[in-house]
Motif scaffolding. Sequence first.
Motif, PDB file in Angstrom:
ATOM      1  N   ARG A  81       0.877  -1.163   0.000  1.00  0.00           N
ATOM      2  CA  ARG A  81       0.000   0.000   0.000  1.00  0.00           C
ATOM      3  C   ARG A  81       0.911   1.209   0.000  1.00  0.00           C
ATOM      4  NH1 ARG A  81      -3.393  -0.355   5.128  1.00  0.00           N
ATOM      5  NH2 ARG A  81      -1.320  -0.795   5.834  1.00  0.00           N
ATOM      6  N   ILE A  82       0.758   2.047  -0.966  1.00  0.00           N
ATOM      7  CA  ILE A  82       1.598   3.229  -1.066  1.00  0.00           C
ATOM      8  C   ILE A  82       0.982   4.323  -0.204  1.00  0.00           C
ATOM      9  CG2 ILE A  82       2.712   4.859  -2.621  1.00  0.00           C
ATOM     10  CD1 ILE A  82       3.476   1.910  -3.126  1.00  0.00           C
ATOM     11  N   GLU A  83       1.608   4.594   0.921  1.00  0.00           N
ATOM     12  CA  GLU A  83       1.055   5.554   1.874  1.00  0.00           C
ATOM     13  C   GLU A  83       1.690   6.928   1.743  1.00  0.00           C
ATOM     14  OE1 GLU A  83       0.747   3.923   5.780  1.00  0.00           O
ATOM     15  OE2 GLU A  83       0.007   2.021   5.018  1.00  0.00           O
ATOM     16  N   LEU A  84       2.598   7.103   0.790  1.00  0.00           N
ATOM     17  CA  LEU A  84       3.236   8.397   0.607  1.00  0.00           C
ATOM     18  C   LEU A  84       2.349   9.347  -0.185  1.00  0.00           C
ATOM     19  CD1 LEU A  84       6.779   7.054  -0.312  1.00  0.00           C
ATOM     20  CD2 LEU A  84       5.983   7.854   1.917  1.00  0.00           C
ATOM     21  N   LEU A  85       1.285   8.828  -0.759  1.00  0.00           N
ATOM     22  CA  LEU A  85       0.346   9.642  -1.531  1.00  0.00           C
ATOM     23  C   LEU A  85      -0.652  10.297  -0.580  1.00  0.00           C
ATOM     24  CD1 LEU A  85      -0.301   7.058  -4.366  1.00  0.00           C
ATOM     25  CD2 LEU A  85       1.208   9.034  -4.447  1.00  0.00           C
ATOM     26  N   PRO A  86      -1.370  11.319  -1.049  1.00  0.00           N
ATOM     27  CA  PRO A  86      -2.377  11.958  -0.181  1.00  0.00           C
ATOM     28  C   PRO A  86      -3.390  10.956   0.380  1.00  0.00           C
ATOM     29  CG  PRO A  86      -2.064  13.231  -2.181  1.00  0.00           C
ATOM     30  CD  PRO A  86      -1.269  11.970  -2.344  1.00  0.00           C
ATOM     31  N   GLU A  87      -3.723   9.948  -0.403  1.00  0.00           N
ATOM     32  CA  GLU A  87      -4.593   8.863   0.051  1.00  0.00           C
ATOM     33  C   GLU A  87      -3.886   7.551  -0.272  1.00  0.00           C
ATOM     34  OE1 GLU A  87      -9.053   7.031  -0.677  1.00  0.00           O
ATOM     35  OE2 GLU A  87      -8.387   8.719  -1.864  1.00  0.00           O
ATOM     36  N   PRO A  88      -3.677   6.655   0.717  1.00  0.00           N
ATOM     37  CA  PRO A  88      -2.992   5.388   0.420  1.00  0.00           C
ATOM     38  C   PRO A  88      -3.685   4.631  -0.704  1.00  0.00           C
ATOM     39  CG  PRO A  88      -3.250   5.655   2.784  1.00  0.00           C
ATOM     40  CD  PRO A  88      -4.047   6.749   2.123  1.00  0.00           C
ATOM     41  N   MET A  89      -2.881   4.121  -1.642  1.00  0.00           N
ATOM     42  CA  MET A  89      -3.402   3.392  -2.789  1.00  0.00           C
ATOM     43  C   MET A  89      -2.645   2.081  -2.948  1.00  0.00           C
ATOM     44  SD  MET A  89      -3.721   6.511  -5.546  1.00  0.00           S
ATOM     45  CE  MET A  89      -4.701   5.599  -6.741  1.00  0.00           C
ATOM     46  N   SER A  90      -3.272   1.134  -3.594  1.00  0.00           N
ATOM     47  CA  SER A  90      -2.648  -0.140  -3.915  1.00  0.00           C
ATOM     48  C   SER A  90      -2.144  -0.058  -5.354  1.00  0.00           C
ATOM     49  CB  SER A  90      -3.676  -1.268  -3.770  1.00  0.00           C
ATOM     50  OG  SER A  90      -3.106  -2.500  -4.118  1.00  0.00           O
ATOM     51  N   LEU A  91      -0.832   0.146  -5.513  1.00  0.00           N
ATOM     52  CA  LEU A  91      -0.246   0.368  -6.841  1.00  0.00           C
ATOM     53  C   LEU A  91       1.025  -0.455  -7.021  1.00  0.00           C
ATOM     54  CD1 LEU A  91      -0.427   4.280  -6.863  1.00  0.00           C
ATOM     55  CD2 LEU A  91      -1.960   2.720  -8.076  1.00  0.00           C
ATOM     56  N   CYS A  92       1.266  -0.890  -8.254  1.00  0.00           N
ATOM     57  CA  CYS A  92       2.566  -1.463  -8.588  1.00  0.00           C
ATOM     58  C   CYS A  92       3.550  -0.292  -8.700  1.00  0.00           C
ATOM     59  CB  CYS A  92       2.496  -2.265  -9.885  1.00  0.00           C
ATOM     60  SG  CYS A  92       2.148  -1.284 -11.369  1.00  0.00           S
ATOM     61  N   TRP A  93       4.843  -0.575  -8.774  1.00  0.00           N
ATOM     62  CA  TRP A  93       5.824   0.508  -8.797  1.00  0.00           C
ATOM     63  C   TRP A  93       5.705   1.374 -10.049  1.00  0.00           C
ATOM     64  CZ3 TRP A  93       7.372   2.145  -4.514  1.00  0.00           C
ATOM     65  CH2 TRP A  93       7.649   1.285  -3.460  1.00  0.00           C
ATOM     66  N   THR A  94       5.359   0.781 -11.174  1.00  0.00           N
ATOM     67  CA  THR A  94       5.210   1.557 -12.405  1.00  0.00           C
ATOM     68  C   THR A  94       4.067   2.562 -12.271  1.00  0.00           C
ATOM     69  OG1 THR A  94       6.040  -0.303 -13.706  1.00  0.00           O
ATOM     70  CG2 THR A  94       4.818   1.410 -14.897  1.00  0.00           C
ATOM     71  N   CYS A  95       2.926   2.095 -11.810  1.00  0.00           N
ATOM     72  CA  CYS A  95       1.776   2.992 -11.656  1.00  0.00           C
ATOM     73  C   CYS A  95       2.014   4.005 -10.539  1.00  0.00           C
ATOM     74  CB  CYS A  95       0.507   2.189 -11.402  1.00  0.00           C
ATOM     75  SG  CYS A  95      -0.049   1.280 -12.872  1.00  0.00           S
ATOM     76  N   TYR A  96       2.742   3.613  -9.515  1.00  0.00           N
ATOM     77  CA  TYR A  96       3.093   4.569  -8.459  1.00  0.00           C
ATOM     78  C   TYR A  96       3.884   5.727  -9.053  1.00  0.00           C
ATOM     79  CZ  TYR A  96       5.617   6.638  -4.561  1.00  0.00           C
ATOM     80  OH  TYR A  96       6.162   7.526  -3.675  1.00  0.00           O
ATOM     81  N   ALA A  97       4.870   5.408  -9.899  1.00  0.00           N
ATOM     82  CA  ALA A  97       5.668   6.460 -10.532  1.00  0.00           C
ATOM     83  C   ALA A  97       4.794   7.363 -11.390  1.00  0.00           C
ATOM     84  CB  ALA A  97       6.783   5.837 -11.367  1.00  0.00           C
ATOM     85  N   LEU A  98       3.845   6.788 -12.104  1.00  0.00           N
ATOM     86  CA  LEU A  98       2.937   7.588 -12.936  1.00  0.00           C
ATOM     87  C   LEU A  98       2.045   8.496 -12.091  1.00  0.00           C
ATOM     88  CD1 LEU A  98       1.917   4.853 -15.533  1.00  0.00           C
ATOM     89  CD2 LEU A  98       3.393   6.841 -15.931  1.00  0.00           C
ATOM     90  N   VAL A  99       1.526   7.973 -10.979  1.00  0.00           N
ATOM     91  CA  VAL A  99       0.666   8.779 -10.108  1.00  0.00           C
ATOM     92  C   VAL A  99       1.466   9.922  -9.487  1.00  0.00           C
ATOM     93  CG1 VAL A  99      -0.637   8.751  -7.931  1.00  0.00           C
ATOM     94  CG2 VAL A  99      -1.015   6.961  -9.627  1.00  0.00           C
ATOM     95  N   VAL A 100       2.679   9.632  -9.037  1.00  0.00           N
ATOM     96  CA  VAL A 100       3.516  10.687  -8.464  1.00  0.00           C
ATOM     97  C   VAL A 100       3.823  11.742  -9.519  1.00  0.00           C
ATOM     98  CG1 VAL A 100       5.827  11.197  -7.536  1.00  0.00           C
ATOM     99  CG2 VAL A 100       4.494   9.291  -6.625  1.00  0.00           C
ATOM    100  N   ASP A 101       4.097  11.306 -10.742  1.00  0.00           N
ATOM    101  CA  ASP A 101       4.358  12.245 -11.834  1.00  0.00           C
ATOM    102  C   ASP A 101       3.131  13.120 -12.099  1.00  0.00           C
ATOM    103  OD1 ASP A 101       6.087  13.300 -13.898  1.00  0.00           O
ATOM    104  OD2 ASP A 101       4.764  12.269 -15.336  1.00  0.00           O
ATOM    105  N   GLU A 102       1.944  12.517 -12.104  1.00  0.00           N
ATOM    106  CA  GLU A 102       0.707  13.277 -12.303  1.00  0.00           C
ATOM    107  C   GLU A 102       0.506  14.303 -11.191  1.00  0.00           C
ATOM    108  OE1 GLU A 102      -2.376  10.349 -12.501  1.00  0.00           O
ATOM    109  OE2 GLU A 102      -1.630   9.514 -14.401  1.00  0.00           O
ATOM    110  N   LEU A 103       0.776  13.889  -9.957  1.00  0.00           N
ATOM    111  CA  LEU A 103       0.625  14.805  -8.829  1.00  0.00           C
ATOM    112  C   LEU A 103       1.649  15.957  -8.921  1.00  0.00           C
ATOM    113  CD1 LEU A 103       0.050  12.302  -5.892  1.00  0.00           C
ATOM    114  CD2 LEU A 103      -1.626  13.871  -6.872  1.00  0.00           C
TER     115      LEU A 103
END
Length: 108
Positions: A81-103
């Motif tokens: 669970r990626i808890e570094l985001l504003p809301e914890p999400m269940s993401l693979c590392w690739t999608c985590y990088a994309l979400v962080v980039d979007e943010l």
Amino acid sequence: MILEKFGVGWRNTFEDKLQRIFQILPDLQLVNVERSNGLLKIKIETLDKDIQYIVDCIVYKIERDSVRICERCGKPNNGRRIELLPEPMSLCWTCYALVVDELQSKVS
């Protein structure tokens, strides 16, 4: 569609399972579906106590499986669970990088 507000990863993995529950047991009422601490949280109610127990068991399994599936792409994510985001999400590392980039692009 029950999981329309979530990514295709969770929709493709869990939507059919939830739809089947409602086909088999049409007297169920969907109360709420949300993301909580990086996993699906589903509330389904029925008036029959025994049926409610069965539905709760099925929903519990789906909720626990959701933390192992990337909600954006459906790939396994090893229960992170990626808890570094504003809301914890269940993401693979690739999608985590994309979400962080979007943010980051929204902030800039």
